[in-house]
Design a protein around this motif. Structure first.
Motif, PDB file in Angstrom:
ATOM      1  N   SER A 147       0.938   1.011  -9.544  1.00  0.00           N
ATOM      2  CA  SER A 147       0.392   2.369  -9.532  1.00  0.00           C
ATOM      3  C   SER A 147       0.826   3.172 -10.751  1.00  0.00           C
ATOM      4  O   SER A 147       0.057   3.968 -11.290  1.00  0.00           O
ATOM      5  CB  SER A 147       0.832   3.103  -8.253  1.00  0.00           C
ATOM      6  N   THR A 196       0.906   3.861  -3.086  1.00  0.00           N
ATOM      7  CA  THR A 196       0.489   5.245  -2.871  1.00  0.00           C
ATOM      8  C   THR A 196       1.502   6.250  -3.415  1.00  0.00           C
ATOM      9  O   THR A 196       1.113   7.316  -3.925  1.00  0.00           O
ATOM     10  CB  THR A 196       0.269   5.509  -1.363  1.00  0.00           C
ATOM     11  N   ILE A 229      -5.669  12.130  -4.451  1.00  0.00           N
ATOM     12  CA  ILE A 229      -6.087  11.810  -3.088  1.00  0.00           C
ATOM     13  C   ILE A 229      -6.993  12.910  -2.541  1.00  0.00           C
ATOM     14  O   ILE A 229      -6.677  14.096  -2.636  1.00  0.00           O
ATOM     15  CB  ILE A 229      -4.861  11.617  -2.176  1.00  0.00           C
ATOM     16  N   ALA A 288      -6.284   5.542  -5.881  1.00  0.00           N
ATOM     17  CA  ALA A 288      -5.335   6.320  -5.082  1.00  0.00           C
ATOM     18  C   ALA A 288      -5.759   6.390  -3.614  1.00  0.00           C
ATOM     19  O   ALA A 288      -4.945   6.171  -2.705  1.00  0.00           O
ATOM     20  CB  ALA A 288      -5.192   7.728  -5.660  1.00  0.00           C
ATOM     21  N   ASN A 289      -7.030   6.684  -3.375  1.00  0.00           N
ATOM     22  CA  ASN A 289      -7.519   6.830  -2.002  1.00  0.00           C
ATOM     23  C   ASN A 289      -7.565   5.508  -1.240  1.00  0.00           C
ATOM     24  O   ASN A 289      -7.222   5.464  -0.060  1.00  0.00           O
ATOM     25  CB  ASN A 289      -8.902   7.484  -2.011  1.00  0.00           C
ATOM     26  N   THR A 290      -7.975   4.442  -1.898  1.00  0.00           N
ATOM     27  CA  THR A 290      -8.031   3.139  -1.214  1.00  0.00           C
ATOM     28  C   THR A 290      -6.642   2.625  -0.895  1.00  0.00           C
ATOM     29  O   THR A 290      -6.439   1.980   0.142  1.00  0.00           O
ATOM     30  CB  THR A 290      -8.786   2.090  -2.054  1.00  0.00           C
ATOM     31  N   LYS A 291      -5.681   2.899  -1.762  1.00  0.00           N
ATOM     32  CA  LYS A 291      -4.299   2.501  -1.472  1.00  0.00           C
ATOM     33  C   LYS A 291      -3.785   3.234  -0.232  1.00  0.00           C
ATOM     34  O   LYS A 291      -3.150   2.640   0.636  1.00  0.00           O
ATOM     35  CB  LYS A 291      -3.379   2.799  -2.660  1.00  0.00           C
ATOM     36  N   PHE A 292      -4.061   4.525  -0.157  1.00  0.00           N
ATOM     37  CA  PHE A 292      -3.605   5.317   0.986  1.00  0.00           C
ATOM     38  C   PHE A 292      -4.288   4.849   2.268  1.00  0.00           C
ATOM     39  O   PHE A 292      -3.644   4.666   3.304  1.00  0.00           O
ATOM     40  CB  PHE A 292      -3.890   6.805   0.757  1.00  0.00           C
ATOM     41  N   ILE A 323      -3.027   1.587   3.868  1.00  0.00           N
ATOM     42  CA  ILE A 323      -1.804   1.644   4.667  1.00  0.00           C
ATOM     43  C   ILE A 323      -2.172   1.567   6.149  1.00  0.00           C
ATOM     44  O   ILE A 323      -1.601   0.781   6.917  1.00  0.00           O
ATOM     45  CB  ILE A 323      -1.027   2.957   4.407  1.00  0.00           C
ATOM     46  N   SER A 359       0.819  -1.208   0.000  1.00  0.00           N
ATOM     47  CA  SER A 359       0.000   0.000   0.000  1.00  0.00           C
ATOM     48  C   SER A 359       0.856   1.262   0.000  1.00  0.00           C
ATOM     49  O   SER A 359       0.516   2.245  -0.654  1.00  0.00           O
ATOM     50  CB  SER A 359      -0.938   0.002   1.219  1.00  0.00           C
ATOM     51  N   PHE A 403       1.092   8.249  -6.653  1.00  0.00           N
ATOM     52  CA  PHE A 403      -0.077   9.130  -6.716  1.00  0.00           C
ATOM     53  C   PHE A 403       0.152  10.469  -6.014  1.00  0.00           C
ATOM     54  O   PHE A 403      -0.600  11.409  -6.207  1.00  0.00           O
ATOM     55  CB  PHE A 403      -1.290   8.446  -6.077  1.00  0.00           C
ATOM     56  N   ILE A 404       1.186  10.533  -5.188  1.00  0.00           N
ATOM     57  CA  ILE A 404       1.468  11.774  -4.460  1.00  0.00           C
ATOM     58  C   ILE A 404       1.829  12.879  -5.460  1.00  0.00           C
ATOM     59  O   ILE A 404       2.677  12.703  -6.333  1.00  0.00           O
ATOM     60  CB  ILE A 404       2.625  11.571  -3.456  1.00  0.00           C
TER      61      ILE A 404
END
Length: 254
Positions: free
Chosen positions: A220, A60, A69, A177-181, A184, A56, A63-64
């Motif tokens: 990603s 992520t 996000i 992106a949000n689900t990966k973050f 974590i 995760s 995507f930063i």
């Protein structure tokens, strides 16, 4: 575990992590493989959760800075995820998981049917059409699925992705992106509890964590290059395939 088995496990974890950045459902593949290699069930769940944490993080990072996000919802989503995951992790220690395959397959079939019937869901962002009921539903889903994610995690990100697309009106790129973050925090808090309980295989966990961290980064980067339409196609195909496989496995055991 022999060297050949370890190499096989590393290959499975890497390939799965690359694909599941988009699709989720990592544990529906990785945990059964670990069980086939005679790894004790609770140790398999705990060690897999450690590797998921690193996947995760890796998933992520790309995507930063991409504005994918949702920072406005993030604090509440993280809090609900942590709370749910703590409950789920403790359930691993007391609740048998024999019925989970049937529950997972039913939920995934529901996700697939809903996604197919809403053809534009996840393709076009509809932030302006928010409704309070849908917004609350998104947070409820975050908490409830957080419990499940801390317990097993198989299909957790898949269902969370579908929830964010349908309730928070995110595109698939945003949902991924949000689900990966969020994952974590879900995986990390569960892993800490498993560490305290002493059921994590440290040596194997480190190897698989490095493998999935790299796989998460690769997956990603692939997701960022694909359109929302293709992400939706990959997502739906995987959901349907995994739902049928899980259902057939459940029927075979009964």
């Amino acid at each position: 575990m022999t060297t050949t088995q370890l190499v096989f496990l590393i290959a499975i974890f890497f390939i799965t992590s690359v694909i599941s950045v988009i699709t989720g459902s990592t544990s529906l593949i990785t945990v059964p493989v670990m069980l086939q290699l005679s790894i004790e069930p609770r140790t398999a769940l705990a060690t897999n959760m450690l590797a998921l944490t690193f996947m995760s993080v890796g998933g992520t990072l790309p995507f930063i800075g991409k504005k994918a996000i949702d920072h406005s919802r993030l604090p509440i989503m993280i809090f609900l995820t942590l709370l749910g995951s703590i409950i789920g992790a403790f359930l691993v220690l007391v609740v048998p998981s024999k019925s989970m395959p049937l529950i997972i397959s039913i939920l995934m079939i529901v996700v697939a049917v809903f996604s197919i019937s809403n053809r534009n869901a996840g393709i076009v962002s509809r932030i302006k059409s928010r409704s309070r009921i849908a917004e609350i539903g998104g947070y409820v889903a975050t908490f409830v699925l957080g419990i499940y994610g801390g317990f097993f995690s198989g299909g957790y990100v898949t269902m969370l992705t579908a929830a964010y697309v349908s309730l928070f009106k995110m595109t698939f790129v945003q949902a991924v992106a949000n689900t990966k973050f969020i994952n974590i925090f879900s995986s990390l808090i569960a892993t800490i509890i498993f560490f305290i309980q002493g059921i994590v295989d440290y040596k194997l966990g480190i190897i698989l964590s490095i493998t999935m961290f790299i796989g998460g980064i690769v997956g990603s980067r692939v997701a960022l290059r694909l359109s929302n339409i293709w992400l939706r196609r990959i997502f739906l195909t995987t959901v349907i395939a995994l739902a049928l496989k899980t259902l057939l496995d459940f029927v075979a055991l009964h």
